[in-house]
Scaffold this active site. Structure first.
Site, PDB file in Angstrom:
ATOM      1  CG  ASN A 206       4.205   5.948  -5.257  1.00  0.00           C
ATOM      2  OD1 ASN A 206       3.717   6.695  -6.155  1.00  0.00           O
ATOM      3  ND2 ASN A 206       5.572   6.264  -4.822  1.00  0.00           N
ATOM      4  CD1 TRP A 207      -1.133   3.450  -8.281  1.00  0.00           C
ATOM      5  CD2 TRP A 207      -2.179   4.124  -9.824  1.00  0.00           C
ATOM      6  NE1 TRP A 207      -2.506   2.846  -7.991  1.00  0.00           N
ATOM      7  CE2 TRP A 207      -3.162   3.336  -9.067  1.00  0.00           C
ATOM      8  CE3 TRP A 207      -2.738   5.016 -10.999  1.00  0.00           C
ATOM      9  CZ2 TRP A 207      -4.467   3.337  -9.521  1.00  0.00           C
ATOM     10  CZ3 TRP A 207      -4.153   4.799 -11.463  1.00  0.00           C
ATOM     11  CH2 TRP A 207      -4.837   3.787 -10.783  1.00  0.00           C
ATOM     12  CE  LYS A 208       7.475   3.912  -6.758  1.00  0.00           C
ATOM     13  NZ  LYS A 208       8.754   3.509  -6.502  1.00  0.00           N
TER      14      LYS A 208
ATOM     15  CG  HIS B 169       8.744   8.584  -3.352  1.00  0.00           C
ATOM     16  ND1 HIS B 169       9.800   7.852  -3.994  1.00  0.00           N
ATOM     17  CD2 HIS B 169       8.137   7.396  -2.941  1.00  0.00           C
ATOM     18  CE1 HIS B 169       9.833   6.818  -4.089  1.00  0.00           C
ATOM     19  NE2 HIS B 169       8.911   6.254  -3.469  1.00  0.00           N
TER      20      HIS B 169
ATOM     21  CD  GLU C  96      10.846   6.258  -6.968  1.00  0.00           C
ATOM     22  OE1 GLU C  96       9.914   6.873  -7.555  1.00  0.00           O
ATOM     23  OE2 GLU C  96      10.870   5.123  -6.955  1.00  0.00           O
TER      24      GLU C  96
ATOM     25  CD  GLU D 257       8.603   4.511   0.310  1.00  0.00           C
ATOM     26  OE1 GLU D 257       7.637   3.621  -0.068  1.00  0.00           O
ATOM     27  OE2 GLU D 257       8.896   5.234  -0.392  1.00  0.00           O
TER      28      GLU D 257
ATOM     29  N   GLY E 160      11.754  -0.653  -5.417  1.00  0.00           N
ATOM     30  CA  GLY E 160      11.814  -1.155  -6.631  1.00  0.00           C
ATOM     31  C   GLY E 160      12.990  -2.250  -6.923  1.00  0.00           C
TER      32      GLY E 160
ATOM     33  CB  SER F 234      10.309  -4.718  -2.467  1.00  0.00           C
ATOM     34  OG  SER F 234      11.453  -4.098  -3.489  1.00  0.00           O
TER      35      SER F 234
ATOM     36  N   GLY G 286       4.301   0.360  -4.238  1.00  0.00           N
ATOM     37  CA  GLY G 286       4.786   0.821  -5.619  1.00  0.00           C
ATOM     38  C   GLY G 286       4.399  -0.148  -6.524  1.00  0.00           C
TER      39      GLY G 286
HETATM   40  P1  PGA Z   1       8.185  -0.309  -4.484  1.00  0.00           P
HETATM   41  O1  PGA Z   1       7.904   1.169  -4.359  1.00  0.00           O
HETATM   42  O2  PGA Z   1       7.055  -1.213  -3.661  1.00  0.00           O
HETATM   43  O3  PGA Z   1       8.059  -0.785  -5.984  1.00  0.00           O
HETATM   44  O4  PGA Z   1       9.551  -0.772  -4.036  1.00  0.00           O
HETATM   45  C1  PGA Z   1       7.725   1.632  -3.104  1.00  0.00           C
HETATM   46  C2  PGA Z   1       7.458   3.162  -3.205  1.00  0.00           C
HETATM   47  O5  PGA Z   1       8.666   3.911  -3.681  1.00  0.00           O
HETATM   48  O6  PGA Z   1       6.934   3.776  -2.477  1.00  0.00           O
END
Ligand code: PGA
Length: 251
Positions: free
Chosen positions: A9-11, A94, A96, A166, A172, A212, A233
């Site tokens: 997931n490049w966001k 997600h 976010e 998640e 993150g 993470s 991510g």
């Molecule tokens: P992260 O993000 O690996 O940076 O914790 C995962 C995600 O939000 O899909």
């Protein structure tokens, strides 16, 4: 155990020049895996990613889609637009999106349904916050997200869905759920799906862990019996790191 689905997931990262370099580096590093490799890139990188991954084992995903086919929805993207662009997967709900953009279980259901109808494979995210976990409400929250977010989804539709568990506190933050915490939560989610769809459908369902996850912890997490992959991510932004996650597990 199944092969795994490892999705990056490049966001909101990677200009096209950076995306090009990352995909170029990634291709040879993941070409021999039996796991499914997906990169979920920003809209502006989709065409490039689809073009660059043609004939490879890398699949391309988007990070959201709207539930309507067209219309006055400024800034939104319809599922059919993604399909036309050659996209196969789409992340839905997600944390976010839920935290910053008002996404709810109801809109998750609408987006997931529309994505399925267009022929996309949704990666539907669920997970509890730290406060919810610490106050003993983790199971209640996960159960609600599943029962409401999948209210009208049929067993047939479920076959084309991937779940990403998640825990919000692990995204993150550098704090990963322990292998046991991730396994326990995912086993619980699977039991909720089993109650709704039956054991066979729940066993077939792919449930990823995300939060993470990286080259150092992927092998242990992916070796847990209920963890069918990862949504990655930060570590998906560096080709070698993401490839190490992809290659961490062999059946
Ligand atoms: P992260 O993000 O690996 O940076 O914790 C995962 C995600 O939000 O899909």
């Amino acid at each position: 155990m199944k092969n795994k689905i490892i999705a990056g997931n490049w966001k909101m990262n990677k200009l096209q020049s950076e995306a090009k370099q990352l995909i170029e580096e990634l291709k040879p590093l993941v070409k021999d895996t039996e796991n499914t490799v997906v990169i979920c890139v920003p809209y502006t990188d989709l065409a490039l990613a689809v073009e660059m991954t043609k004939g490879t084992n890398i699949h391309v995903g988007a990070q959201n889609c709207h539930w309507k086919e067209s219309g006055a929805f400024t800034a939104e993207i319809a599922p059919s637009m993604l399909v036309e662009a050659g996209v196969e997967y789409v992340i839905i709900g997600h944390s976010e999106r839920r935290t910053y953009f008002g996404e709810t279980d109801a809109t998750v259901l609408q987006r997931t349904t529309a994505a399925l109808n267009a022929g996309l494979k949704p990666i539907v995210c669920i997970g509890e916050t730290l406060e919810e976990r610490n106050s003993g409400r983790m199971e209640e929250v996960l159960e609600r997200q599943i029962l409401k977010g999948f209210e009208t989804i049929t067993a047939e539709q479920l076959k084309n869905i991937v779940i990403a568990y998640e825990p919000v506190w692990a995204i993150g933050t550098g704090v990963t759920a322990t292998d046991e915490q991730a396994q326990d939560a995912i086993a619980f989610c699977r039991s909720v799906f089993a109650k709704k769809y039956g054991k066979e459908s729940a066993d077939e369902l792919y449930i990823q862990y995300g939060g993470s996850m990286n080259d150092a912890n992927a092998k242990a997490l992916l070796s847990m019996p209920d963890i069918d992959g990862g949504l990655i991510g930060g570590a998906s932004l560096v080709a070698k790191k993401f490839a190490d996650v992809v290659n961490a597990y062999k059946k």
